[in-house]
Write a protein that holds these residues in place. Sequence first.
Motif, PDB file in Angstrom:
ATOM      1  N   ALA A  62      41.478  29.251  30.787  1.00 37.81           N
ATOM      2  CA  ALA A  62      40.792  29.713  29.574  1.00 37.81           C
ATOM      3  C   ALA A  62      41.547  30.850  28.906  1.00 37.81           C
ATOM      4  O   ALA A  62      41.655  30.904  27.674  1.00 37.81           O
ATOM      5  CB  ALA A  62      39.371  30.148  29.924  1.00 37.81           C
ATOM      6  N   ALA A  63      42.070  31.777  29.710  1.00 36.82           N
ATOM      7  CA  ALA A  63      42.840  32.896  29.144  1.00 36.82           C
ATOM      8  C   ALA A  63      44.054  32.381  28.381  1.00 36.82           C
ATOM      9  O   ALA A  63      44.365  32.843  27.272  1.00 36.82           O
ATOM     10  CB  ALA A  63      43.273  33.850  30.254  1.00 36.82           C
ATOM     11  N   HIS A  64      44.737  31.406  28.950  1.00 37.35           N
ATOM     12  CA  HIS A  64      45.903  30.832  28.266  1.00 37.35           C
ATOM     13  C   HIS A  64      45.483  30.085  27.012  1.00 37.35           C
ATOM     14  O   HIS A  64      46.181  30.135  25.987  1.00 37.35           O
ATOM     15  CB  HIS A  64      46.664  29.913  29.217  1.00 37.35           C
ATOM     16  N   ARG A  65      44.348  29.385  27.064  1.00 31.46           N
ATOM     17  CA  ARG A  65      43.889  28.596  25.910  1.00 31.46           C
ATOM     18  C   ARG A  65      43.644  29.473  24.683  1.00 31.46           C
ATOM     19  O   ARG A  65      43.846  29.039  23.559  1.00 31.46           O
ATOM     20  CB  ARG A  65      42.611  27.848  26.258  1.00 31.46           C
ATOM     21  N   ILE A  66      43.171  30.712  24.890  1.00 31.19           N
ATOM     22  CA  ILE A  66      42.878  31.562  23.729  1.00 31.19           C
ATOM     23  C   ILE A  66      44.055  32.457  23.347  1.00 31.19           C
ATOM     24  O   ILE A  66      43.918  33.355  22.523  1.00 31.19           O
ATOM     25  CB  ILE A  66      41.603  32.400  23.940  1.00 31.19           C
ATOM     26  N   GLY A  67      45.206  32.209  23.971  1.00 31.38           N
ATOM     27  CA  GLY A  67      46.414  32.931  23.589  1.00 31.38           C
ATOM     28  C   GLY A  67      46.751  34.100  24.475  1.00 31.38           C
ATOM     29  O   GLY A  67      47.599  34.924  24.126  1.00 31.38           O
ATOM     30  N   GLY A  68      46.103  34.163  25.645  1.00 28.91           N
ATOM     31  CA  GLY A  68      46.333  35.274  26.549  1.00 28.91           C
ATOM     32  C   GLY A  68      47.090  34.854  27.799  1.00 28.91           C
ATOM     33  O   GLY A  68      47.757  33.821  27.843  1.00 28.91           O
ATOM     34  N   ALA A  69      46.964  35.672  28.832  1.00 31.38           N
ATOM     35  CA  ALA A  69      47.624  35.415  30.108  1.00 31.38           C
ATOM     36  C   ALA A  69      46.760  36.024  31.208  1.00 31.38           C
ATOM     37  O   ALA A  69      45.767  36.710  30.936  1.00 31.38           O
ATOM     38  CB  ALA A  69      49.030  36.020  30.123  1.00 31.38           C
ATOM     39  N   GLY A  70      47.141  35.767  32.465  1.00 30.44           N
ATOM     40  CA  GLY A  70      46.356  36.263  33.577  1.00 30.44           C
ATOM     41  C   GLY A  70      47.194  36.956  34.631  1.00 30.44           C
ATOM     42  O   GLY A  70      48.364  36.624  34.836  1.00 30.44           O
ATOM     43  N   ILE A  71      46.570  37.949  35.273  1.00 27.41           N
ATOM     44  CA  ILE A  71      47.151  38.614  36.429  1.00 27.41           C
ATOM     45  C   ILE A  71      46.044  38.719  37.477  1.00 27.41           C
ATOM     46  O   ILE A  71      44.882  38.439  37.189  1.00 27.41           O
ATOM     47  CB  ILE A  71      47.670  40.030  36.088  1.00 27.41           C
ATOM     48  N   GLY A  72      46.387  39.117  38.681  1.00 23.93           N
ATOM     49  CA  GLY A  72      45.354  39.341  39.678  1.00 23.93           C
ATOM     50  C   GLY A  72      45.703  38.742  41.017  1.00 23.93           C
ATOM     51  O   GLY A  72      46.871  38.439  41.306  1.00 23.93           O
ATOM     52  N   PHE A  73      44.677  38.544  41.848  1.00 27.35           N
ATOM     53  CA  PHE A  73      44.912  38.011  43.186  1.00 27.35           C
ATOM     54  C   PHE A  73      43.829  36.998  43.543  1.00 27.35           C
ATOM     55  O   PHE A  73      42.692  37.072  43.079  1.00 27.35           O
ATOM     56  CB  PHE A  73      44.962  39.125  44.231  1.00 27.35           C
ATOM     57  N   SER A  74      44.215  36.034  44.382  1.00 27.43           N
ATOM     58  CA  SER A  74      43.285  35.026  44.865  1.00 27.43           C
ATOM     59  C   SER A  74      43.082  35.130  46.371  1.00 27.43           C
ATOM     60  O   SER A  74      42.350  34.339  46.956  1.00 27.43           O
ATOM     61  CB  SER A  74      43.795  33.624  44.516  1.00 27.43           C
ATOM     62  N   ASP A  75      43.730  36.097  47.003  1.00 20.78           N
ATOM     63  CA  ASP A  75      43.614  36.317  48.440  1.00 20.78           C
ATOM     64  C   ASP A  75      43.669  37.819  48.678  1.00 20.78           C
ATOM     65  O   ASP A  75      44.716  38.446  48.496  1.00 20.78           O
ATOM     66  CB  ASP A  75      44.754  35.608  49.175  1.00 20.78           C
ATOM     67  N   VAL A  76      42.539  38.394  49.066  1.00 18.76           N
ATOM     68  CA  VAL A  76      42.471  39.845  49.225  1.00 18.76           C
ATOM     69  C   VAL A  76      43.424  40.346  50.309  1.00 18.76           C
ATOM     70  O   VAL A  76      43.838  41.509  50.308  1.00 18.76           O
ATOM     71  CB  VAL A  76      41.025  40.289  49.508  1.00 18.76           C
ATOM     72  N   ALA A  77      43.816  39.462  51.237  1.00 19.19           N
ATOM     73  CA  ALA A  77      44.733  39.863  52.302  1.00 19.19           C
ATOM     74  C   ALA A  77      46.100  40.265  51.767  1.00 19.19           C
ATOM     75  O   ALA A  77      46.864  40.946  52.453  1.00 19.19           O
ATOM     76  CB  ALA A  77      44.888  38.732  53.317  1.00 19.19           C
ATOM     77  N   THR A  78      46.413  39.890  50.539  1.00 14.03           N
ATOM     78  CA  THR A  78      47.697  40.256  49.945  1.00 14.03           C
ATOM     79  C   THR A  78      47.626  41.589  49.213  1.00 14.03           C
ATOM     80  O   THR A  78      48.621  42.013  48.614  1.00 14.03           O
ATOM     81  CB  THR A  78      48.163  39.173  48.949  1.00 14.03           C
ATOM     82  N   THR A  79      46.484  42.264  49.245  1.00 11.26           N
ATOM     83  CA  THR A  79      46.293  43.502  48.486  1.00 11.26           C
ATOM     84  C   THR A  79      46.032  44.676  49.416  1.00 11.26           C
ATOM     85  O   THR A  79      45.796  44.513  50.617  1.00 11.26           O
ATOM     86  CB  THR A  79      45.099  43.368  47.526  1.00 11.26           C
ATOM     87  N   ARG A  80      46.013  45.872  48.837  1.00  8.15           N
ATOM     88  CA  ARG A  80      45.689  47.072  49.602  1.00  8.15           C
ATOM     89  C   ARG A  80      44.195  47.143  49.924  1.00  8.15           C
ATOM     90  O   ARG A  80      43.771  47.963  50.742  1.00  8.15           O
ATOM     91  CB  ARG A  80      46.110  48.321  48.827  1.00  8.15           C
ATOM     92  N   ALA A  81      43.393  46.301  49.284  1.00  6.01           N
ATOM     93  CA  ALA A  81      41.978  46.223  49.649  1.00  6.01           C
ATOM     94  C   ALA A  81      41.788  45.452  50.943  1.00  6.01           C
ATOM     95  O   ALA A  81      40.767  45.609  51.627  1.00  6.01           O
ATOM     96  CB  ALA A  81      41.168  45.560  48.538  1.00  6.01           C
ATOM     97  N   GLY A  82      42.783  44.617  51.288  1.00  4.75           N
ATOM     98  CA  GLY A  82      42.639  43.758  52.452  1.00  4.75           C
ATOM     99  C   GLY A  82      43.580  44.086  53.581  1.00  4.75           C
ATOM    100  O   GLY A  82      43.774  43.264  54.483  1.00  4.75           O
TER     101      GLY A  82
END
Length: 312
Positions: A62-82
């Motif tokens: 959806a973000a790409h469809r309206i002319g945008g882009a996305g960042i973030g994570f799909s696995d908390v184990a790859t972050t400092r939160a995990g």
Amino acid sequence: MRPRHATTLSTWTEQDLEALYDRARWMLGQPREVVARTGPGMLLGTLFYQNSTRSRISFEAAAHRIGGAGIGFSDVATTRAGDFYAESLEDTVRVLGSYADVLVLRHTEDDAAERAAAVSPVPLISAGTGDQEHPTQFMLDLWVIRRALGTLKGATIGYVGDPACRVARSLVYALRAFGAGGLVFLTPDGARFPADVVASMESAGLAWRTVESARELLAAVDAACIIPFELSDFHQSSVRTHSRADRLDERFVFGRELLTGPGAGVPLTHTGPRGPELPADVDDLPDVHYLDGVAKGVVLRAALLAELLARR
């Protein structure tokens, strides 16, 4: 004032949802290059502490469809939160909110969406938190059903699955906003109705009852929403053990014989991922909107991103 966040449908009125659906309907009728001009340069931040297919990827699309882009994570184990640092949810939201224009959160804790919205510097959308709510799922399902029925006012809607699932609250809040007539439940044996779900139905004047089979439900409703009949634990980030039953009782199955016979003419949605309650051989039937809902999920979520951006 329209809601700044989409973390609960309890604060969304019929007018709020109508504005969203108007935008989604407009997007459906536009060439892709026109839709791409509704959010040029927007940046979506996804914070998925729990596994997802449809919600996460449809938001990114959806973000790409309206002319945008996305960042973030799909696995908390790859972050400092995990890892060792166990960065708090609040700080993670503040950090991602410094990078992005809108955030989408899926989390295992019941109060995560409320806590995140309280500190987020940008609009925040819940893509499911614990056992509490999954607001965009029933924004989508009811949009699909409303397109099929023409209106939800006075309609009787079927709910197939566990009423303690997080989507049930979102459904009740949305039906209350639209002035629906009632709910009919087909639930697993021994299912529990949370006290707050019952109280919400009763305070909204939604008549409700339970039935014992798919056949009985289809005879009593104008449309029905189905969820997976066997659920994992929504308080875990992922569930990798397989202990599902080999076979589902036939009274819970929306099979081809039923949907081309006595159950024909009743629009059906399914939140996904589907199991034996909705076999794949019914996908070609005109009243089965499982894959149609998957496709429209991108449009609905693109409209939601554009709506929240417009309200900033």
